[in-house]
Design a protein around this motif. Structure first.
Motif, PDB file in Angstrom:
ATOM      1  N   TRP A 155       0.835  -1.209   0.000  1.00  0.00           N
ATOM      2  CA  TRP A 155       0.000   0.000   0.000  1.00  0.00           C
ATOM      3  C   TRP A 155       0.870   1.261   0.000  1.00  0.00           C
ATOM      4  CZ3 TRP A 155      -5.106   1.182  -0.410  1.00  0.00           C
ATOM      5  CH2 TRP A 155      -5.519   2.429   0.027  1.00  0.00           C
ATOM      6  N   SER A 201      -9.494   3.976  -3.855  1.00  0.00           N
ATOM      7  CA  SER A 201      -8.312   3.114  -3.811  1.00  0.00           C
ATOM      8  C   SER A 201      -8.426   2.078  -2.698  1.00  0.00           C
ATOM      9  CB  SER A 201      -7.054   3.961  -3.603  1.00  0.00           C
ATOM     10  OG  SER A 201      -6.885   4.863  -4.668  1.00  0.00           O
ATOM     11  N   ARG A 202      -8.986   2.475  -1.560  1.00  0.00           N
ATOM     12  CA  ARG A 202      -9.139   1.553  -0.452  1.00  0.00           C
ATOM     13  C   ARG A 202     -10.092   0.409  -0.819  1.00  0.00           C
ATOM     14  NH1 ARG A 202      -8.051   2.350   4.849  1.00  0.00           N
ATOM     15  NH2 ARG A 202      -7.772   4.574   4.429  1.00  0.00           N
ATOM     16  N   TYR A 203     -11.215   0.747  -1.482  1.00  0.00           N
ATOM     17  CA  TYR A 203     -12.189  -0.282  -1.874  1.00  0.00           C
ATOM     18  C   TYR A 203     -11.579  -1.238  -2.894  1.00  0.00           C
ATOM     19  CZ  TYR A 203     -16.423  -2.429  -3.719  1.00  0.00           C
ATOM     20  OH  TYR A 203     -17.363  -3.333  -4.125  1.00  0.00           O
TER      21      TYR A 203
END
Length: 325
Positions: free
Chosen positions: A133, A234-236
């Motif tokens: 990440w 982006s997290r999803y």
């Protein structure tokens, strides 16, 4: 799924038979009479003859192997009594049933494996995905460097160092020992804490590197980039698409590691003097104890094959594109 499991189970049985045959006949190529071990110090030719008859060693080797395999499924009768299935015979060293000894040793190996696996999987996946990440940042470089150093460590090197620091020098923790969880959960935890730490350090490094590389590879896949182009956060995208796709190689090595550890963490148990399956394997080889060697070998092979089947079956659940056929 049912056909797949049936197919793999048949293949596993064939592999176990081949392993048992190879181990059994290899043992009899050693120029040492196992009756001498069972006889003890005051041994006479008559006593050796009686032991041969009691243990079935007076029969041809193929007949002994056949009787051994039949005993696993149907039990066997020995001079010392009836051995119920699964019967791996009686130890040449102490005349105790092999299967009972394995069952007695297994809780130690089970506790060591479950605790260590929980730690190294949780920490390894967490640090690896965080490094992916934060790719290219100081966090990524730190985790990658530390994992590279730790992956070069060995249990027989790191174990004595940890013992020296936490036990012998500072008395922060007591020497590792196994206490059944049902007797005292607190002592069970404290007694296995050091082996868990050492085991997790070695394995965490590998899982950090593996999860980081697979996650970076997944983030470059077309379906992930398409999801980002559609405006998804982006997290999803990271957890919904990339994370799940990166699990397949992780599950592969986790299944192999778990099967190997359940079959006996030989170096770990030897380093910390834990009476588990791995240490039992070493003791049986040193004593040239064929029944115990056969029992431990088949048990370890069974655990490895079992977890390989579980891993293959899990592929279809993790990634719908995988077909078991």
């Amino acid at each position: 799924m049912l056909q797949f499991l049936l197919r793999r189970s048949i293949g596993a049985v064939v592999i176990l038979i081949l392993i048992s045959a190879f181990t059994f006949f290899l043992f009899f190529s050693i120029p040492q009479d196992p009756a001498l071990l069972a006889c003890g110090k005051n041994c006479t030719p008559d006593a050796i003859k009686i032991i041969h008859q009691n243990l079935g060693l007076d029969k041809p080797v193929p007949v002994q192997y056949w009787n051994f395999m039949v005993g696993i499924f149907a039990g066997r009768d020995f001079a010392v009594g009836h051995c119920s299935a699964p019967c791996f015979g009686y130890s040449f060293a102490n005349n105790q049933p092999v299967w009972n000894t394995i069952v007695d040793r297994f809780p130690t190996t089970l506790s060591l494996t479950v605790g260590g696996a929980f730690v190294f999987l949780l920490v390894g996946l967490g640090t690896g995905m965080l490094a992916a990440w934060k790719r290219g940042t100081a966090v990524d470089k730190t985790f990658s460097s530390v994992s590279l150093v730790l992956s070069s460590m060995q249990i027989y090197f790191l174990g004595p160092i940890v013992l020296g620091l936490l036990v012998y020098s500072t008395d922060i923790l007591s020497s590792p020992k196994y206490v059944p969880f049902t007797e005292n959960p607190g002592q069970w935890f404290v007694g296995l804490l050091i082996p868990w730490i050492v085991l997790s350090v070695i394995f965490t490094a590998n899982y950090t590197r593996m999860s980081r590389s697979t996650m970076i590879e997944q983030l470059q896949e077309e379906h992930v980039r398409t999801a980002k182009a559609k405006g998804m956060s982006s997290r999803y995208v990271f957890f919904r698409y990339a994370w799940r796709g990166s699990l397949i190689p992780i599950v592969t090595i986790f299944g192999m590691d778990l099967g190997s550890l359940f079959g006996g963490a030989i170096i770990t148990e030897q380093t910390f003097s834990l009476a588990g399956i791995g240490r039992l394997a070493v003791e049986s080889v040193i004593k040239t104890d064929l029944p115990m060697i056969m029992g431990v070998m088949l048990f370890s092979a069974f655990m490895i094959l079992l977890f390989n089947i579980i891993v293959d079956a899990a592929y279809a659940w993790i990634d719908p594109r995988v077909r078991l056929s």
